[in-house]
Design a protein around this motif. Structure first.
Motif, PDB file in Angstrom:
ATOM      1  N   ARG A 122       0.819  -1.212   0.000  1.00 50.27           N
ATOM      2  CA  ARG A 122       0.000   0.000   0.000  1.00 50.27           C
ATOM      3  C   ARG A 122       0.855   1.265   0.000  1.00 50.27           C
ATOM      4  O   ARG A 122       0.422   2.319  -0.483  1.00 50.27           O
ATOM      5  CB  ARG A 122      -0.936  -0.019   1.218  1.00 50.27           C
ATOM      6  CG  ARG A 122      -2.000   1.050   1.205  1.00 50.27           C
ATOM      7  CD  ARG A 122      -3.045   0.802   2.265  1.00 50.27           C
ATOM      8  NE  ARG A 122      -3.882  -0.344   1.946  1.00 50.27           N
ATOM      9  CZ  ARG A 122      -4.926  -0.295   1.117  1.00 50.27           C
ATOM     10  NH1 ARG A 122      -5.242   0.841   0.523  1.00 50.27           N
ATOM     11  NH2 ARG A 122      -5.640  -1.379   0.894  1.00 50.27           N
ATOM     12  N   THR A 123       2.050   1.171   0.543  1.00 54.26           N
ATOM     13  CA  THR A 123       2.974   2.311   0.510  1.00 54.26           C
ATOM     14  C   THR A 123       4.158   1.958  -0.390  1.00 54.26           C
ATOM     15  O   THR A 123       4.497   0.782  -0.555  1.00 54.26           O
ATOM     16  CB  THR A 123       3.478   2.642   1.924  1.00 54.26           C
ATOM     17  OG1 THR A 123       4.121   1.480   2.481  1.00 54.26           O
ATOM     18  CG2 THR A 123       2.316   3.045   2.825  1.00 54.26           C
ATOM     19  N   ALA A 127       2.674   1.645  -5.630  1.00 51.86           N
ATOM     20  CA  ALA A 127       1.261   1.905  -5.316  1.00 51.86           C
ATOM     21  C   ALA A 127       0.588   2.768  -6.374  1.00 51.86           C
ATOM     22  O   ALA A 127      -0.642   2.782  -6.468  1.00 51.86           O
ATOM     23  CB  ALA A 127       1.138   2.561  -3.937  1.00 51.86           C
ATOM     24  N   LYS A 205      -8.624  -8.106   1.152  1.00 52.34           N
ATOM     25  CA  LYS A 205      -9.550  -7.453   2.074  1.00 52.34           C
ATOM     26  C   LYS A 205      -9.645  -8.188   3.401  1.00 52.34           C
ATOM     27  O   LYS A 205      -9.713  -7.561   4.461  1.00 52.34           O
ATOM     28  CB  LYS A 205     -10.939  -7.344   1.446  1.00 52.34           C
ATOM     29  CG  LYS A 205     -11.933  -6.599   2.341  1.00 52.34           C
ATOM     30  CD  LYS A 205     -13.238  -6.318   1.647  1.00 52.34           C
ATOM     31  CE  LYS A 205     -14.163  -5.519   2.583  1.00 52.34           C
ATOM     32  NZ  LYS A 205     -15.445  -5.170   1.931  1.00 52.34           N
ATOM     33  N   GLU A 210      -2.308  -4.451   4.462  1.00 52.29           N
ATOM     34  CA  GLU A 210      -1.169  -3.614   4.084  1.00 52.29           C
ATOM     35  C   GLU A 210      -0.934  -3.588   2.582  1.00 52.29           C
ATOM     36  O   GLU A 210      -0.005  -2.929   2.111  1.00 52.29           O
ATOM     37  CB  GLU A 210       0.095  -4.107   4.798  1.00 52.29           C
ATOM     38  CG  GLU A 210       0.696  -5.394   4.273  1.00 52.29           C
ATOM     39  CD  GLU A 210      -0.032  -6.679   4.714  1.00 52.29           C
ATOM     40  OE1 GLU A 210       0.477  -7.770   4.389  1.00 52.29           O
ATOM     41  OE2 GLU A 210      -1.077  -6.582   5.383  1.00 52.29           O
ATOM     42  N   LYS A 212      -2.401  -3.210  -1.584  1.00 50.05           N
ATOM     43  CA  LYS A 212      -3.324  -2.461  -2.437  1.00 50.05           C
ATOM     44  C   LYS A 212      -3.671  -3.290  -3.663  1.00 50.05           C
ATOM     45  O   LYS A 212      -2.789  -3.901  -4.283  1.00 50.05           O
ATOM     46  CB  LYS A 212      -2.684  -1.139  -2.875  1.00 50.05           C
ATOM     47  CG  LYS A 212      -3.572  -0.285  -3.777  1.00 50.05           C
ATOM     48  CD  LYS A 212      -2.885   1.024  -4.170  1.00 50.05           C
ATOM     49  CE  LYS A 212      -3.771   1.858  -5.081  1.00 50.05           C
ATOM     50  NZ  LYS A 212      -3.117   3.124  -5.489  1.00 50.05           N
ATOM     51  N   ILE A 214      -5.030  -3.295  -7.481  1.00 54.10           N
ATOM     52  CA  ILE A 214      -5.143  -2.405  -8.641  1.00 54.10           C
ATOM     53  C   ILE A 214      -5.751  -3.186  -9.810  1.00 54.10           C
ATOM     54  O   ILE A 214      -5.074  -4.015 -10.434  1.00 54.10           O
ATOM     55  CB  ILE A 214      -3.763  -1.849  -9.047  1.00 54.10           C
ATOM     56  CG1 ILE A 214      -3.099  -1.127  -7.870  1.00 54.10           C
ATOM     57  CG2 ILE A 214      -3.895  -0.921 -10.259  1.00 54.10           C
ATOM     58  CD1 ILE A 214      -1.620  -0.812  -8.093  1.00 54.10           C
TER      59      ILE A 214
END
Length: 279
Positions: A122-123, A127, A205, A210, A212, A214
């Motif tokens: 996520r970071t 991302a 989910k 942590e 993401k 896409i």
């Protein structure tokens, strides 16, 4: 009335009864009237599992409720022989999720469209990636299920050399490539992962906050990365197919709500844009 006329009339009546019986056999599918009989993988969470914790289990419950029937499962690993040993063996009457156009089953109307996804931390600089030709992916270790459509896109963009492949056809009671891939991403053994959205989205989910997800809706070259998902019934069972189509049409909003709550990325029918949840 002459005897021959009486006999002829009887033969005509018998023929009519026989024709009606044939017609009934052709239009009344040999599905259970006592249960909503579902063919399912017992170890394919978050899609389905024997604990009935997957979103397909929830969809099965919704359809059974609308039909006024209990759910009854036939469990079998969704690998080679799945349809032969379940649906075609008449052990069950419906596969809840099946790609549109597959010849092994008669497809209902599709009830959602989804797409492959890129999963990254996520970071960090990955991302912001949206397509597989993004220069930030060059030289990165990317997990991919071997033989799936995104592999062709990776090859086109020079990403295969450092790719880490995971097995495609497995018995998930003993091997879980998607979870292994995400565990490797979390541990830093790979830098990104590519998974089928209805599998990767819900996994992230439920267990990998942590990370993401896409949706790869920006890929315009073949092979396509989006697929329309239907329910699968036996070939020839048109009445059963039409009944399920009617349920899908009338309860689409409830279906959408279950999928969105699970984390399934929904896209439009052309796979070119992510659908926003309905208000």
């Amino acid at each position: 009335m002459p005897a021959w006329a009486t006999s002829l009339r009887a033969l005509i009546c018998l023929a009519a009864i026989g024709a009606a019986s044939v017609g009934a056999a052709q239009t009344s599918d040999l599905v259970s009237r006592n249960a909503f009989r579902v063919c399912a993988d017992p170890a394919n969470f978050p899609i389905s599992d024997k604990a009935e914790a997957g979103y397909e289990n929830e969809l099965a419950g919704l359809f059974a409720q609308k039909l006024g029937l209990p759910v009854r499962y036939t469990w079998f690993p969704q690998a080679t022989g799945f349809i032969r040993n379940t649906l075609n063996a008449r052990q069950c009457d419906v596969v809840i999720g099946y790609a549109q156009g597959h010849e092994l089953v008669l497809n209902t109307n599709h009830y959602f469209t989804s797409v492959y996804v890129l999963i990254v931390p996520r970071t960090g600089d990955l991302a912001g990636v949206e397509t597989l030709d993004d220069g930030r992916l060059k030289g990165r270790r990317i997990g991919i299920i071997a033989g799936t459509p995104p592999a062709a896109h990776m090859a086109r963009n020079g990403l295969i050399g450092m790719a880490r492949p995971y097995n495609l056809v497995v018995d998930r009671r003993h091997e879980n490539p998607a979870q292994d891939m995400l565990d490797d991403l979390g541990a830093g053994r790979i830098d990104a992962a590519i998974l089928w959205g209805p599998l990767g989205g819900p996994l992230v989910k439920s267990s990998y906050p942590e990370m993401k997800v896409i949706p790869l809706v920006g890929e315009t070259l073949p092979p396509r990365l989006f697929f329309r998902i239907t329910m699968g019934v036996r070939q020839g069972e048109k009445v059963w197919q039409r009944k399920l189509n009617g349920l899908i049409r009338r309860h689409q909003e409830e279906i959408d709500a279950i999928l969105i709550e699970a984390g399934v990325p929904l896209v439009n029918d052309l796979g070119s844009g992510v659908l926003e949840p309905r208000k």
